[in-house]
Design a protein around this motif. Sequence first.
Motif, PDB file in Angstrom:
ATOM      1  N   GLU A   5      43.563   7.042  54.601  1.00  0.00           N
ATOM      2  CA  GLU A   5      43.041   7.831  53.483  1.00  0.00           C
ATOM      3  C   GLU A   5      41.611   7.408  53.141  1.00  0.00           C
ATOM      4  N   ALA A   6      41.360   6.108  53.172  1.00  0.00           N
ATOM      5  CA  ALA A   6      40.024   5.599  52.869  1.00  0.00           C
ATOM      6  C   ALA A   6      39.023   6.035  53.945  1.00  0.00           C
ATOM      7  N   LEU A   7      39.450   6.032  55.201  1.00  0.00           N
ATOM      8  CA  LEU A   7      38.573   6.465  56.285  1.00  0.00           C
ATOM      9  C   LEU A   7      38.220   7.942  56.134  1.00  0.00           C
ATOM     10  N   GLU A   8      39.205   8.762  55.822  1.00  0.00           N
ATOM     11  CA  GLU A   8      38.942  10.193  55.597  1.00  0.00           C
ATOM     12  C   GLU A   8      37.947  10.391  54.462  1.00  0.00           C
ATOM     13  N   LEU A   9      38.154   9.683  53.364  1.00  0.00           N
ATOM     14  CA  LEU A   9      37.255   9.789  52.221  1.00  0.00           C
ATOM     15  C   LEU A   9      35.851   9.314  52.579  1.00  0.00           C
ATOM     16  N   LEU A  10      35.763   8.220  53.303  1.00  0.00           N
ATOM     17  CA  LEU A  10      34.464   7.677  53.715  1.00  0.00           C
ATOM     18  C   LEU A  10      33.695   8.692  54.550  1.00  0.00           C
ATOM     19  N   VAL A  11      34.347   9.256  55.544  1.00  0.00           N
ATOM     20  CA  VAL A  11      33.688  10.242  56.412  1.00  0.00           C
ATOM     21  C   VAL A  11      33.229  11.449  55.601  1.00  0.00           C
ATOM     22  N   ASN A  12      34.083  11.932  54.727  1.00  0.00           N
ATOM     23  CA  ASN A  12      33.725  13.097  53.906  1.00  0.00           C
ATOM     24  C   ASN A  12      32.653  12.784  52.872  1.00  0.00           C
ATOM     25  N   SER A  13      32.524  11.521  52.483  1.00  0.00           N
ATOM     26  CA  SER A  13      31.536  11.130  51.480  1.00  0.00           C
ATOM     27  C   SER A  13      30.145  10.897  52.066  1.00  0.00           C
ATOM     28  N   LEU A  14      30.058  10.759  53.377  1.00  0.00           N
ATOM     29  CA  LEU A  14      28.746  10.589  54.014  1.00  0.00           C
ATOM     30  C   LEU A  14      28.092  11.964  54.170  1.00  0.00           C
ATOM     31  N   GLU A  15      27.768  12.569  53.038  1.00  0.00           N
ATOM     32  CA  GLU A  15      27.185  13.908  52.981  1.00  0.00           C
ATOM     33  C   GLU A  15      25.675  13.831  52.849  1.00  0.00           C
ATOM     34  N   VAL A  16      25.017  14.833  53.392  1.00  0.00           N
ATOM     35  CA  VAL A  16      23.571  14.944  53.246  1.00  0.00           C
ATOM     36  C   VAL A  16      23.225  14.965  51.754  1.00  0.00           C
ATOM     37  N   GLY A  17      22.257  14.142  51.394  1.00  0.00           N
ATOM     38  CA  GLY A  17      21.795  14.083  50.016  1.00  0.00           C
ATOM     39  C   GLY A  17      22.428  12.999  49.166  1.00  0.00           C
ATOM     40  N   LYS A  18      23.505  12.397  49.654  1.00  0.00           N
ATOM     41  CA  LYS A  18      24.154  11.311  48.917  1.00  0.00           C
ATOM     42  C   LYS A  18      23.780   9.979  49.564  1.00  0.00           C
ATOM     43  N   THR A  19      23.908   8.902  48.807  1.00  0.00           N
ATOM     44  CA  THR A  19      23.562   7.590  49.361  1.00  0.00           C
ATOM     45  C   THR A  19      24.716   7.030  50.185  1.00  0.00           C
ATOM     46  N   ILE A  20      24.358   6.174  51.120  1.00  0.00           N
ATOM     47  CA  ILE A  20      25.358   5.507  51.948  1.00  0.00           C
ATOM     48  C   ILE A  20      26.226   4.606  51.069  1.00  0.00           C
ATOM     49  N   GLY A  21      25.608   3.961  50.101  1.00  0.00           N
ATOM     50  CA  GLY A  21      26.340   3.068  49.193  1.00  0.00           C
ATOM     51  C   GLY A  21      27.395   3.800  48.379  1.00  0.00           C
ATOM     52  N   SER A  22      27.130   5.034  47.994  1.00  0.00           N
ATOM     53  CA  SER A  22      28.118   5.789  47.219  1.00  0.00           C
ATOM     54  C   SER A  22      29.337   6.134  48.070  1.00  0.00           C
ATOM     55  N   ALA A  23      29.134   6.348  49.355  1.00  0.00           N
ATOM     56  CA  ALA A  23      30.262   6.603  50.259  1.00  0.00           C
ATOM     57  C   ALA A  23      31.122   5.342  50.385  1.00  0.00           C
ATOM     58  N   TYR A  24      30.453   4.186  50.536  1.00  0.00           N
ATOM     59  CA  TYR A  24      31.173   2.912  50.609  1.00  0.00           C
ATOM     60  C   TYR A  24      32.013   2.703  49.351  1.00  0.00           C
ATOM     61  N   MET A  25      31.380   2.897  48.189  1.00  0.00           N
ATOM     62  CA  MET A  25      32.079   2.662  46.924  1.00  0.00           C
ATOM     63  C   MET A  25      33.249   3.627  46.716  1.00  0.00           C
ATOM     64  N   ALA A  26      33.121   4.857  47.162  1.00  0.00           N
ATOM     65  CA  ALA A  26      34.218   5.819  47.039  1.00  0.00           C
ATOM     66  C   ALA A  26      35.432   5.331  47.820  1.00  0.00           C
ATOM     67  N   ALA A  27      35.194   4.873  49.051  1.00  0.00           N
ATOM     68  CA  ALA A  27      36.294   4.369  49.878  1.00  0.00           C
ATOM     69  C   ALA A  27      36.870   3.078  49.297  1.00  0.00           C
ATOM     70  N   LYS A  28      36.004   2.177  48.860  1.00  0.00           N
ATOM     71  CA  LYS A  28      36.474   0.917  48.284  1.00  0.00           C
ATOM     72  C   LYS A  28      37.308   1.166  47.030  1.00  0.00           C
ATOM     73  N   ASN A  29      36.841   2.052  46.164  1.00  0.00           N
ATOM     74  CA  ASN A  29      37.583   2.350  44.942  1.00  0.00           C
ATOM     75  C   ASN A  29      38.955   2.937  45.240  1.00  0.00           C
TER      76      ASN A  29
END
Length: 83
Positions: A5-29
């Motif tokens: 589930e975290a991997l799916e969220l991470l991949v989907n969070s690496l969107e154009v215009g968003k920071t890499i750190g926000s994708a990491y934090m989404a998966a970590k949370n």
Amino acid sequence: MVAYEALELLVNSLEVGKTIGSAYMAAKNLIMQKNSSLTVPQTFGFGIGFNYKERQLLVKADNETVVEPGMTFHVRITLAGIS
């Protein structure tokens, strides 16, 4: 299932215009919500650029690099403390 589930969220969070750190934090949370006893690594992967492993594109909490079109990432979720 937590790692998947975290991997799916991470991949989907690496969107154009968003920071890499926000994708990491989404998966970590997500991981911490599902099971707070798990140990989360400092990085979930890296960007691939001129060099295979670009240090400026590490998928980690404090990376403020904005994802741009065409960026490629190698991501993985590794967890410790699973019982």
